[in-house]
Design a protein around this motif. Structure first.
Motif, mmCIF file in Angstrom:
data_model
loop_
_atom_site.group_PDB
_atom_site.id
_atom_site.type_symbol
_atom_site.label_atom_id
_atom_site.label_comp_id
_atom_site.label_asym_id
_atom_site.label_seq_id
_atom_site.Cartn_x
_atom_site.Cartn_y
_atom_site.Cartn_z
ATOM 1 N N ALA A 16 0.828 -1.206 0.000
ATOM 2 C CA ALA A 16 0.000 0.000 0.000
ATOM 3 C C ALA A 16 0.863 1.258 0.000
ATOM 4 C CB ALA A 16 -0.937 -0.004 1.200
ATOM 5 N N LEU A 17 1.910 1.267 0.811
ATOM 6 C CA LEU A 17 2.761 2.456 0.887
ATOM 7 C C LEU A 17 3.680 2.564 -0.320
ATOM 8 C CD1 LEU A 17 3.652 2.483 4.692
ATOM 9 C CD2 LEU A 17 1.917 3.828 3.492
ATOM 10 N N MET A 18 4.093 1.434 -0.878
ATOM 11 C CA MET A 18 4.916 1.485 -2.085
ATOM 12 C C MET A 18 4.128 2.093 -3.242
ATOM 13 S SD MET A 18 7.825 0.946 -3.530
ATOM 14 C CE MET A 18 8.810 -0.293 -2.694
ATOM 15 N N GLY A 19 2.832 1.795 -3.294
ATOM 16 C CA GLY A 19 2.001 2.309 -4.374
ATOM 17 C C GLY A 19 1.495 3.714 -4.153
ATOM 18 N N ASN A 20 1.778 4.297 -2.988
ATOM 19 C CA ASN A 20 1.344 5.660 -2.681
ATOM 20 C C ASN A 20 2.449 6.633 -3.073
ATOM 21 O OD1 ASN A 20 0.848 8.148 -1.293
ATOM 22 N ND2 ASN A 20 -0.551 7.079 0.087
ATOM 23 N N PRO A 21 2.175 7.563 -3.980
ATOM 24 C CA PRO A 21 3.241 8.472 -4.441
ATOM 25 C C PRO A 21 3.837 9.327 -3.329
ATOM 26 C CG PRO A 21 1.072 9.209 -5.204
ATOM 27 C CD PRO A 21 0.880 7.834 -4.643
ATOM 28 N N ASP A 22 3.129 9.496 -2.210
ATOM 29 C CA ASP A 22 3.666 10.270 -1.098
ATOM 30 C C ASP A 22 4.664 9.474 -0.263
ATOM 31 O OD1 ASP A 22 2.172 12.499 -1.801
ATOM 32 O OD2 ASP A 22 0.455 11.883 -0.566
ATOM 33 N N PHE A 23 4.767 8.156 -0.516
ATOM 34 C CA PHE A 23 5.676 7.306 0.253
ATOM 35 C C PHE A 23 6.642 6.604 -0.711
ATOM 36 C CE2 PHE A 23 2.135 8.032 3.039
ATOM 37 C CZ PHE A 23 2.720 8.166 4.279
ATOM 38 N N GLY A 24 6.215 5.516 -1.309
ATOM 39 C CA GLY A 24 7.005 4.854 -2.338
ATOM 40 C C GLY A 24 8.325 4.283 -1.849
ATOM 41 N N GLU A 25 9.239 4.097 -2.802
ATOM 42 C CA GLU A 25 10.516 3.433 -2.514
ATOM 43 C C GLU A 25 11.359 4.226 -1.520
ATOM 44 O OE1 GLU A 25 14.563 2.057 -4.887
ATOM 45 O OE2 GLU A 25 12.677 2.253 -5.992
ATOM 46 N N ALA A 26 11.333 5.550 -1.626
ATOM 47 C CA ALA A 26 12.160 6.375 -0.734
ATOM 48 C C ALA A 26 11.772 6.153 0.717
ATOM 49 C CB ALA A 26 12.010 7.852 -1.106
ATOM 50 N N PHE A 27 10.470 6.047 0.971
ATOM 51 C CA PHE A 27 10.017 5.802 2.342
ATOM 52 C C PHE A 27 10.535 4.467 2.848
ATOM 53 C CE2 PHE A 27 6.955 3.628 5.071
ATOM 54 C CZ PHE A 27 6.929 4.478 6.170
ATOM 55 N N HIS A 28 10.421 3.426 2.029
ATOM 56 C CA HIS A 28 10.831 2.094 2.472
ATOM 57 C C HIS A 28 12.337 2.003 2.682
ATOM 58 C CE1 HIS A 28 7.015 0.098 2.548
ATOM 59 N NE2 HIS A 28 6.712 0.511 1.341
ATOM 60 N N ARG A 29 13.097 2.696 1.867
ATOM 61 C CA ARG A 29 14.546 2.706 2.081
ATOM 62 C C ARG A 29 14.893 3.394 3.406
ATOM 63 N NH1 ARG A 29 17.682 0.813 -1.799
ATOM 64 N NH2 ARG A 29 16.854 0.543 -3.912
ATOM 65 N N ALA A 30 14.162 4.457 3.707
ATOM 66 C CA ALA A 30 14.389 5.146 4.973
ATOM 67 C C ALA A 30 13.934 4.289 6.149
ATOM 68 C CB ALA A 30 13.652 6.488 4.971
ATOM 69 N N LEU A 31 12.833 3.562 5.966
ATOM 70 C CA LEU A 31 12.343 2.685 7.024
ATOM 71 C C LEU A 31 13.333 1.562 7.296
ATOM 72 C CD1 LEU A 31 10.055 1.953 8.969
ATOM 73 C CD2 LEU A 31 8.979 0.664 7.109
ATOM 74 N N ALA A 32 13.962 1.044 6.244
ATOM 75 C CA ALA A 32 14.955 -0.020 6.429
ATOM 76 C C ALA A 32 16.108 0.454 7.309
ATOM 77 C CB ALA A 32 15.471 -0.490 5.073
ATOM 78 N N LYS A 33 16.454 1.733 7.205
ATOM 79 C CA LYS A 33 17.538 2.286 8.018
ATOM 80 C C LYS A 33 17.145 2.379 9.496
ATOM 81 C CE LYS A 33 19.649 4.899 4.239
ATOM 82 N NZ LYS A 33 20.010 6.239 3.716
ATOM 83 N N GLN A 34 15.853 2.253 9.776
ATOM 84 C CA GLN A 34 15.389 2.242 11.161
ATOM 85 C C GLN A 34 15.619 0.876 11.823
ATOM 86 O OE1 GLN A 34 15.168 5.263 12.163
ATOM 87 N NE2 GLN A 34 13.015 5.469 12.733
ATOM 88 N N GLU A 35 16.085 -0.071 11.035
ATOM 89 C CA GLU A 35 16.423 -1.409 11.530
ATOM 90 C C GLU A 35 15.252 -2.090 12.240
ATOM 91 O OE1 GLU A 35 19.916 -0.976 13.924
ATOM 92 O OE2 GLU A 35 21.091 -0.086 12.293
ATOM 93 N N PRO A 36 14.096 -2.193 11.550
ATOM 94 C CA PRO A 36 12.969 -2.908 12.165
ATOM 95 C C PRO A 36 13.325 -4.382 12.371
ATOM 96 C CG PRO A 36 12.556 -2.500 9.832
ATOM 97 C CD PRO A 36 13.796 -1.742 10.174
ATOM 98 N N VAL A 37 12.766 -4.978 13.393
ATOM 99 C CA VAL A 37 12.999 -6.393 13.698
ATOM 100 C C VAL A 37 11.845 -7.184 13.104
ATOM 101 C CG1 VAL A 37 13.274 -8.112 15.520
ATOM 102 C CG2 VAL A 37 14.238 -5.804 15.801
ATOM 103 N N PHE A 38 12.115 -8.009 12.108
ATOM 104 C CA PHE A 38 11.067 -8.752 11.419
ATOM 105 C C PHE A 38 10.721 -10.042 12.164
ATOM 106 C CE2 PHE A 38 12.235 -6.788 7.087
ATOM 107 C CZ PHE A 38 11.270 -5.820 7.245
ATOM 108 N N THR A 39 9.441 -10.376 12.131
ATOM 109 C CA THR A 39 8.945 -11.602 12.732
ATOM 110 C C THR A 39 7.801 -12.113 11.867
ATOM 111 O OG1 THR A 39 7.815 -12.546 14.662
ATOM 112 C CG2 THR A 39 7.423 -10.234 14.214
ATOM 113 N N ARG A 40 7.479 -13.410 12.012
ATOM 114 C CA ARG A 40 6.348 -13.973 11.272
ATOM 115 C C ARG A 40 5.311 -14.571 12.220
ATOM 116 N NH1 ARG A 40 8.499 -16.477 5.518
ATOM 117 N NH2 ARG A 40 9.923 -14.773 5.018
ATOM 118 N N ASP A 41 5.444 -14.311 13.508
ATOM 119 C CA ASP A 41 4.481 -14.823 14.489
ATOM 120 C C ASP A 41 3.679 -13.653 15.036
ATOM 121 O OD1 ASP A 41 3.095 -15.915 16.666
ATOM 122 O OD2 ASP A 41 4.676 -17.375 17.064
ATOM 123 N N VAL A 42 2.509 -13.422 14.430
ATOM 124 C CA VAL A 42 1.721 -12.233 14.769
ATOM 125 C C VAL A 42 1.251 -12.257 16.222
ATOM 126 C CG1 VAL A 42 -0.413 -10.980 14.261
ATOM 127 C CG2 VAL A 42 0.991 -11.874 12.388
ATOM 128 N N GLY A 43 0.658 -13.372 16.644
ATOM 129 C CA GLY A 43 0.125 -13.437 18.002
ATOM 130 C C GLY A 43 1.189 -13.226 19.059
#
Length: 210
Positions: free
Chosen positions: A122-149
């Motif tokens: 959704a954010l990649m397809g939004n011109p106000d966010f797009g790739e630049a936003f995701h590259r900046a978010l990656a620099k925030q070093e989010p911790v990925f998980t696949r166990d939602v609960g």
């Protein structure tokens, strides 16, 4: 009802393996609307026949012969109420780029089908966010998980102050925990989840009843 609750990617692999082996164990699948259409075209899902409730779908969300909507789930954010003051909580998706959140964002893995992927798309397809936003978010070093609960409860316990994205319907199971759910000012990413009948369902009448 015997329920198998797994990630979307794991669900598809389970069904692919069973059907390739000629073991038709499941009757009903719940999956994203587009995914069930794709599985129908691949011959994994079949038409379910006459179901009276097909006439009760809300405006703009008609049932198809191979899938019927069950819910629309939105993806917001969640914070630990004891760790994040109301005035400091993110109000926008862009607030995730605030330096205060570096290394402190627990996030659903955006590389697999699921909530993280929905928000990424959704954010990649939004011109106000797009790739630049995701590259900046990656620099925030989010911790990925696949166990939602487990992730929801890790934030409630204070392991992380922020969880992205929070599945709207899961809030019912978190009552009484020290969390707050935040709807960003831009809105939420959402997915319509549908039911479909699997190919060669062993209990087709029970599937239609369900």
């Amino acid at each position: 009802v015997d329920l198998l609750n797994v990630r979307a990617s794991e669900l598809e692999e389970r069904i692919r393996t069973e059907q390739a082996a000629g073991r038709f164990l499941g009757d009903v699948i719940q999956h994203g609307q587009a995914s069930i259409t794709r599985l129908f075209r691949a011959g994994v899902v079949q038409e379910y026949g006459d179901v009276p409730n097909a006439a009760n779908m809300i405006d703009g969300q008609p049932a198809e012969k191979w899938e019927m909507g069950s819910l629309i789930t939105g993806y917001a954010m969640m914070v630990n109420a004891g760790m994040v003051k109301p005035e400091d909580e993110p109000k926008s998706w862009r607030d995730l780029l605030d330096p205060r959140w570096k290394g402190k964002i627990l996030a659903d893995d955006m590389r697999a089908l699921g909530g993280g992927f929905a928000v990424f798309s959704a954010l990649m397809g939004n011109p106000d966010f797009g790739e630049a936003f995701h590259r900046a978010l990656a620099k925030q070093e989010p911790v990925f998980t696949r166990d939602v609960g487990a992730s929801e409860r890790r934030v409630a316990r204070g392991e992380y102050p922020l969880w992205v994205p929070q599945i709207s319907v899961n809030v019912q199971g978190l009552k009484g925990l020290p969390i707050r759910v935040i709807v960003p000012k831009e809105g939420v990413a959402y997915v319509r989840l549908d039911h479909g009948m699997l190919k060669n369902a062993p209990h087709p009448n029970a599937a239609r009843l369900f």
